[in-house]
Write an enzyme that holds these catalytic residues in place. Structure first.
Site, short mmCIF file in Angstrom:
data_model
loop_
_atom_site.label_atom_id
_atom_site.label_comp_id
_atom_site.label_asym_id
_atom_site.label_seq_id
_atom_site.Cartn_x
_atom_site.Cartn_y
_atom_site.Cartn_z
N CYS A 2 0.85 -1.19 0.00
CA CYS A 2 0.00 0.00 0.00
C CYS A 2 0.89 1.25 0.00
O CYS A 2 2.06 1.19 0.34
CB CYS A 2 -0.87 0.03 1.24
N ARG A 27 1.56 1.59 -5.92
CA ARG A 27 1.78 0.61 -4.85
C ARG A 27 0.51 -0.17 -4.51
O ARG A 27 0.57 -1.19 -3.83
CB ARG A 27 2.28 1.32 -3.59
N TRP A 74 -3.68 -1.90 -1.22
CA TRP A 74 -3.65 -3.19 -1.91
C TRP A 74 -4.15 -4.19 -0.87
O TRP A 74 -3.47 -4.46 0.12
CB TRP A 74 -2.23 -3.52 -2.36
N ASN A 100 0.57 -0.37 6.11
CA ASN A 100 1.00 -1.21 5.01
C ASN A 100 1.61 -2.46 5.63
O ASN A 100 2.49 -2.35 6.47
CB ASN A 100 2.07 -0.47 4.17
N GLY A 101 1.14 -3.65 5.25
CA GLY A 101 1.70 -4.88 5.80
C GLY A 101 0.62 -5.82 6.27
O GLY A 101 -0.55 -5.68 5.90
N GLU A 481 10.53 -13.47 -19.57
CA GLU A 481 10.20 -12.08 -19.29
C GLU A 481 9.16 -11.55 -20.28
O GLU A 481 8.23 -10.83 -19.89
CB GLU A 481 11.49 -11.23 -19.31
N LYS A 485 5.55 -10.11 -19.17
CA LYS A 485 5.07 -8.77 -19.52
C LYS A 485 3.67 -8.86 -20.12
O LYS A 485 2.79 -8.09 -19.77
CB LYS A 485 6.00 -8.08 -20.53
N GLU A 488 1.02 -9.87 -17.37
CA GLU A 488 0.66 -8.96 -16.29
C GLU A 488 -0.11 -7.73 -16.75
O GLU A 488 -0.90 -7.20 -15.98
CB GLU A 488 1.86 -8.60 -15.40
N HIS A 504 8.45 -31.50 -25.18
CA HIS A 504 8.19 -32.39 -24.05
C HIS A 504 6.87 -32.05 -23.36
O HIS A 504 6.71 -32.36 -22.18
CB HIS A 504 9.37 -32.34 -23.07
N LYS A 603 3.24 -2.43 -7.34
CA LYS A 603 4.62 -2.26 -7.79
C LYS A 603 5.62 -2.86 -6.81
O LYS A 603 6.60 -3.45 -7.20
CB LYS A 603 4.89 -0.76 -7.96
#
Ligand code: AGP
Length: 608
Positions: A2, A27, A74, A100-101, A481, A485, A488, A504, A603
């Site tokens: 957050c 955030r 968040w 935050n946490g 990567e 990208k 997300e 496979h 983020k």
């Protein structure tokens, strides 16, 4: 995860809080709120959803006052509703808290408060902190010191109380808090991006610190109430770099900033005279480095992908075995680590909870501990004994781009430095250093690919729910990567795979039109990769290849080439990822999605 901001000053606080929250919104963006200490009551404004909803309410209902706190959330405990938004208050409305946490003893505290007859108004762990503070008497700082032993878990909290006018109290254990020292005002925030508009003078709080912040000053005490001194640091961030500067999205701006970010990172650590890398002065004791027999790289997400490239670079150039670990796994797997193991935590934010925990484990085991990090003064920065700062500048888009490519270059610099320490450097290394100096130009060329290339790429990818990204060797992490990208920001499923492994299992996914994106630049294994592509082509796949434009054998085989200029093999990951960033960006824009703040993400992941 957050965003937190607190203000004690001489200006109206709500505009300052909203401006700070706007800069912190990356955030977390499930809900937002502010609390202002009025003359005789704390006034609260909260809204579910994006910050814009709160801003709209703030216009209709101005709150006046010069002391306040704000939060963008968040969600962890409780759905992202208005009732669960922060600030949370005690039942009497005398104390307000942003947090935050995660409180790990949430269930116990909640049970205790409910048994004592406290009426709880939310599902959050944050309200429990407000209730505990509200149940005590005295100055807010004393109350916090009294409540601290009851809190288990990770938290960064800023509180204000109607009974202690003009005062904010901020305390942390885990997620970061930084105090900004201004003229006739002091602020506190979860990261510096919220402060740089008002001040460059900051104090990073340590775990266990409790800070009393007023307009006139800041006092920091430890958990036992003893005053502690923390250094005042001067930030070198240009606030303008955290603005969109005419770009439609931060992500696009940050993709385009890569040449400069790379240039700055290379210049910072290159010894032009010796045509080599100069990492002296980063903090390591040379004797400890000489004793290193293996390397462990720990990180999460995109930074973990950078580490996978780092493994190739360090093993090839420094001839040291490298393990790459997800930090969240490393911390729980009893890794074999000690004085002969160089451990490097790689992190854009320097605040990722798992990466920090992995680094702490390594430090406690006696390993030389370094970090590659984009935020000076962050927790990783302070934890490590040696630090290499990627010079990407503030990265605001949730999807990491310029931080990633600068991490790749930083890992190459580390590999070259270890090579020299181990007596392996040769005259031929100059060529690599020269290529490194030219790398920003190559990235500029990759960025200059015409728009119609990406329009075609969007057509091939955006109508399919799944796609496969393939690469080999040092480009395999770039396949991972590229897939991350796309996932997300476009919410389309994409999987990165080593091309040789595709037969496979994943090949079963391939059917008519199924998009396969391949990293097909000139490498020793390109022919093998092309063989893999023929296998999927013959089963109906649409093929997109990142390749040098003059590679006729690639162009013949695929539906679309995403062009990149030729560069030295070890530098190819940096150039090859650029068109994949742009492809993901254009797909998300085409799908009308929120590129900079994709759903469910934040983020900076400051909880486990
Ligand atoms: C990148 O696009 C992601 N949003 C995410 O995977 C990120 O790289 C990860 O959370 C690690 O963050 P850090 O580099 O700040 O530690």
């Amino acid at each position: 995860m957050c965003g937190i901001i607190g203000y004690a000053g001489s200006h109206e606080t709500v505009p300052v809080l909203l401006d700070g929250l706007r800069r912190l919104e990356y955030r977390g963006y499930d809900s937002a709120g502010v609390a202002v200490a009025g003359d005789d009551e704390i006034r609260i404004l909260r809204a579910a959803g994006k910050l814009a909803n709160l801003e709209e309410r703030a216009y209709g209902c101005p709150l006046r006052g010069t002391l306040g706190i704000g939060h963008t959330r968040w969600a962890t405990h409780g759905a992202p509703t208005e009732a669960n938004a922060h600030p949370q208050t005690d039942s009497g409305g005398r104390v307000a808290v942003v947090h935050n946490g995660i409180l790990e003893n949430y269930a116990t505290l909640r049970h205790e408060l409910l048994s004592a007859g406290t009426a709880l108004a939310s599902d959050t762990d944050t309200e429990l902190i407000a209730q505990l503070l509200g149940s005590r008497e005295g100055p807010l700082l004393e109350r916090v010191l009294g409540v601290l032993p009851r809190l288990e878990g990770q938290y960064a909290v800023v509180a204000l109380s109607q009974d202690d006018p003009g005062t904010l109290v901020a305390f942390r254990n885990g997620p970061p808090l930084v105090i900004g020292l201004g003229a006739d005002e002091n602020l506190v925030a979860s990261d510096v991006t919220a402060l740089v508009q008002r001040t460059r003078r900051v104090i990073f709080l340590e775990n266990g610190d409790v800070a009393r912040i007023s307009r006139d000053g800041v006092t920091i005490v430890a958990g036992d109430g003893q005053v502690v001194q923390r250094p005042v640091e001067e930030l070198d961030w240009d606030p303008g770099r955290a603005e969109k500067s005419g770009y439609r999205h931060f992500m696009l701006k940050e993709i385009c900033e890569q040449p400069d970010a790379l240039r700055n990172t290379v210049v910072a650590y290159l010894d032009a005279e010796r045509q080599g890398v100069n990492l002296d002065g980063l903090g390591f004791d040379p004797r400890r480095i000489a004793a290193v027999r293996k390397v462990q790289l720990v990180a999460c997400g995109t930074s973990w992908h950078a580490c996978l490239v780092g493994k190739f670079l360090i093993e090839q150039l420094a001839q040291l075995p490298v393990d790459v670990d997800y930090a969240s796994e490393y911390r729980y797997r009893s890794p074999l680590v000690g004085g002969e193991t160089l451990v490097v935590g790689v992190s854009q934010s320097g605040e990722t909870a798992d990466t920090l925990a992995a680094m702490e484990l390594a430090r406690d085991a006696g390993a030389p501990l370094g970090t590659i990090c984009n935020v000076r003064g962050s927790s990783a920065w302070r934890l490590a004994e040696a630090r290499l700062l990627t010079q990407a500048g503030p990265e605001v888009g949730v999807a990491s781009t310029k931080a990633f490519t600068t991490q790749l270059v930083a890992l190459l610099l580390v590999a070259l430095a270890l090579r020299r320490t181990r007596g392996l450097a040769t005259e031929g290394d100059r060529d690599l250093v020269t290529a490194l100096q030219r790398l920003p130009l190559a990235v500029e060329q990759a960025l200059a690919a015409p728009d119609e290339v990406f329009r075609r790429g969007v057509e091939l990818v955006s109508e399919h729910e799944d796609s496969l990204f393939l690469g080999r060797g040092i480009l395999y992490p770039i396949a991972l990567e590229g897939a991350l990208k796309l996932k997300e920001i476009s919410y389309l499923h994409a999987e990165g795979y080593p091309a040789g492994e595709m037969k496979h299992g994943p090949i079963a996914l391939v059917q008519e039109g199924f998009p396969v994106v391949a990293l097909a630049t000139q490498t020793a294994t390109r022919d093998k990769l092309l063989g893999n592509l023929m296998e999927v082509r013959s089963r109906g796949a649409s093929l997109i290849a990142v390749s040098e434009p003059d590679a006729a054998e690639v162009a013949r085989l695929v539906d679309l080439v995403l062009p990149v200029p030729p560069v030295q093999h070890l530098l190819q990951p940096v150039v090859a990822v650029v068109p994949l960033q742009l492809l993901a960006y254009h797909v998300a824009v085409e799908l009308g999605l929120d590129v900079d703040q994709p759903r469910n993400l934040a983020k900076s992941v400051t909880v486990e």
